[in-house]
Design a protein around this motif. Structure first.
Motif, short mmCIF file in Angstrom:
data_model
loop_
_atom_site.label_atom_id
_atom_site.label_comp_id
_atom_site.label_asym_id
_atom_site.label_seq_id
_atom_site.Cartn_x
_atom_site.Cartn_y
_atom_site.Cartn_z
N SER A 287 0.83 -1.21 0.00
CA SER A 287 0.00 0.00 0.00
C SER A 287 0.86 1.25 0.00
O SER A 287 2.03 1.22 0.39
CB SER A 287 -0.92 0.00 1.23
OG SER A 287 -0.15 0.08 2.42
N ASP A 288 0.25 2.34 -0.45
CA ASP A 288 0.89 3.65 -0.41
C ASP A 288 0.28 4.43 0.74
O ASP A 288 -0.87 4.89 0.66
CB ASP A 288 0.66 4.38 -1.74
CG ASP A 288 1.41 5.72 -1.82
OD1 ASP A 288 1.96 6.15 -0.77
OD2 ASP A 288 1.46 6.31 -2.91
N ARG A 323 -0.86 -9.07 5.08
CA ARG A 323 -0.74 -8.52 3.74
C ARG A 323 -1.69 -7.34 3.57
O ARG A 323 -2.86 -7.40 3.96
CB ARG A 323 -1.05 -9.60 2.70
CG ARG A 323 -0.75 -9.14 1.25
CD ARG A 323 -0.90 -10.27 0.26
NE ARG A 323 -2.28 -10.70 0.10
CZ ARG A 323 -2.77 -11.83 0.58
NH1 ARG A 323 -2.00 -12.67 1.28
NH2 ARG A 323 -4.05 -12.14 0.40
N LEU A 324 -1.17 -6.27 2.97
CA LEU A 324 -1.97 -5.08 2.67
C LEU A 324 -1.93 -4.86 1.16
O LEU A 324 -0.86 -4.73 0.57
CB LEU A 324 -1.43 -3.84 3.37
CG LEU A 324 -1.67 -3.74 4.88
CD1 LEU A 324 -0.62 -4.52 5.64
CD2 LEU A 324 -1.68 -2.29 5.34
N ASP A 325 -3.12 -4.83 0.57
CA ASP A 325 -3.26 -4.57 -0.86
C ASP A 325 -4.16 -3.36 -1.05
O ASP A 325 -5.18 -3.21 -0.36
CB ASP A 325 -3.88 -5.79 -1.58
CG ASP A 325 -3.00 -7.02 -1.45
OD1 ASP A 325 -1.82 -6.94 -1.82
OD2 ASP A 325 -3.50 -8.06 -0.96
N GLN A 326 -3.79 -2.52 -2.00
CA GLN A 326 -4.50 -1.26 -2.18
C GLN A 326 -4.94 -1.09 -3.62
O GLN A 326 -4.18 -1.38 -4.55
CB GLN A 326 -3.60 -0.09 -1.77
CG GLN A 326 -4.25 1.27 -1.94
CD GLN A 326 -3.29 2.39 -1.58
OE1 GLN A 326 -2.29 2.16 -0.91
NE2 GLN A 326 -3.59 3.60 -2.03
N THR A 327 -6.17 -0.64 -3.79
CA THR A 327 -6.68 -0.23 -5.11
C THR A 327 -7.05 1.25 -5.02
O THR A 327 -6.85 1.89 -3.97
CB THR A 327 -7.90 -1.07 -5.51
OG1 THR A 327 -8.98 -0.79 -4.61
CG2 THR A 327 -7.58 -2.55 -5.47
N ALA A 328 -7.61 1.77 -6.07
CA ALA A 328 -8.00 3.18 -6.06
C ALA A 328 -9.15 3.44 -5.10
O ALA A 328 -9.34 4.57 -4.65
CB ALA A 328 -8.39 3.63 -7.47
#
Length: 389
Positions: A287-288, A323-328
């Protein structure tokens, strides 16, 4: 998370719902009495043919205003008393003046008290008296005077009903405002309870694990005592700091040691603390952090913290993957472990608190059994600037 409130939870006690009551009754009675007595005394100086004012006239002038004192306790008594006093005064031939003021107000206040038909009946009686008086007066314009009296009687009732509707709207507004404040206070207490649970449960779990390690290895390997004791010291210090801040909010005073809200930048330290307890943690952060708001970061941190606490306390796992996953649109947090899973047990406070945290952010949290282990997955919407969370 400490929301902002117009009133503190302890100070903002629920108020009793009341309609807008208007000016105090004593003020109404005294003002009307003064107007009737003074106005009539002044008017009597210019009416040579009228009967001189005496003690009976003064008593009748005061009887009408006195009837208004029953506006709250016995509103039905207002109009009869005021009507009898006014009619007796005029029938005895005393000087004309603002004698009808108390009678008019009794009609208005009767309607404002919700006594609709009584108010119309009183207005009808008063209008009938005006019509009869105008007809027998010999005035050629008596129909005009009678029509004006009838119109004013109707206007007085309508005016009283308008006051009542205004009071009802004001009471409804207050009920809604107090309901919203109560809901806000309840959410505030729930947030504080969730924070205290997360802080205390995580810290005490860490302390328990490290104390068990110290007791187990201490006699055989004293060198391993130091890391365990340092971990206990760090966990207890952090827990005390956050708990003092939360309790400071409840006491309505400033926290003695302000504690920063947790962010995703603290995940490596969180994983390290879990590893000190014997749990191998793999952190995969895709992620950001710059694109994720503080509220979402705090919720994600607390969910991961509680998930690791549960893994360490209940599952018997030796490793976990965060786990960290990021979308818009959303941040997805996943915590997998290789333990024994739920083992058929019901969700506890920790899992309930994680679901509530996700729900507050407009997201969801699911739990799924693995083979072996358990997966906790939370989806938190990312609110951009200008969006409401």
């Amino acid at each position: 998370m400490q929301p902002s409130f117009p009133e503190s939870p302890r100070a903002a006690e629920p108020r009793r719902n009341r309609r807008f009551a208007g000016p105090p009754t004593s003020f109404v009675v005294i003002t009307v009495a003064a107007i009737q007595v003074v106005g009539t005394l002044i008017s009597a100086r210019h009416q040579d043919s009228a009967r001189p004012l005496d003690i009976a006239a003064m008593l009748l002038l005061l009887a009408g205003p006195a009837a208004l004192a029953f506006r709250r306790r016995a509103p039905l008594a207002m109009f009869p008393v005021a009507f009898v006093a006014t009619a007796s005064y005029l029938a005895l031939g005393y000087a004309w003046g603002p004698i009808a003021l108390s009678l008019a107000l009794s009609i208005v206040l009767t309607a404002a008290a919700g006594l609709r038909w009584q108010a119309w009946l009183g207005a009808g009686i008063a209008a009938g008296a005006v019509v009869v008086g105008a007809a027998v007066s010999g005035d050629p314009n008596w129909p005009l005077r009678a029509s004006a009296g009838v119109a004013w009687a109707a206007i007085l009732v309508l005016l009283g009903q308008a006051f009542r509707r205004r009071g009802e709207r004001f009471a409804e507004y207050r009920r809604r405002r107090e309901a919203a404040q109560k809901a806000e206070r309840d959410e505030y207490r729930l947030t504080l309870a969730r924070d205290i649970h997360d802080v205390v449960a995580h810290s005490l779990s860490m302390i328990n694990v490290q104390a068990s390690v110290a007791l187990h290895v201490g006699p055989d390997d004293p060198e391993k005592l130091r890391p365990a004791l340092e971990a206990i010291k760090a966990a207890s210090k952090e827990s005390l700091t956050e708990v003092r801040q939360l309790l400071g909010v409840l006491r309505e005073d400033a926290p003695l040691v302000p504690a920063a809200k947790p962010t995703l930048a603290g995940l490596p330290a969180l994983a390290k603390n879990a590893e000190l307890g014997g749990l191998g943690v793999t952190l995969q952060d895709n992620s950001d952090h710059q694109l994720i708001g503080p509220a979402q970061q705090e919720a994600a941190y607390r969910i991961i913290q509680e998930a690791l606490t549960n893994v360490g306390r209940h599952s018997g796992a030796s490793s976990a993957v965060v786990r960290l996953d990021q979308t818009a649109e959303a941040l997805t947090v996943t915590v997998d472990d290789d333990g024994g899973g739920m083992r058929g047990s019901l969700p506890g406070n920790g899992l309930t608190g994680m679901k509530e945290r996700a729900g507050v952010m407009g997201g969801t949290l699911t739990v799924r059994e693995l083979q072996p282990g358990l997966r906790v997955e939370a989806t938190l919407p990312i609110h951009h600037e200008g969006d409401r969370p």
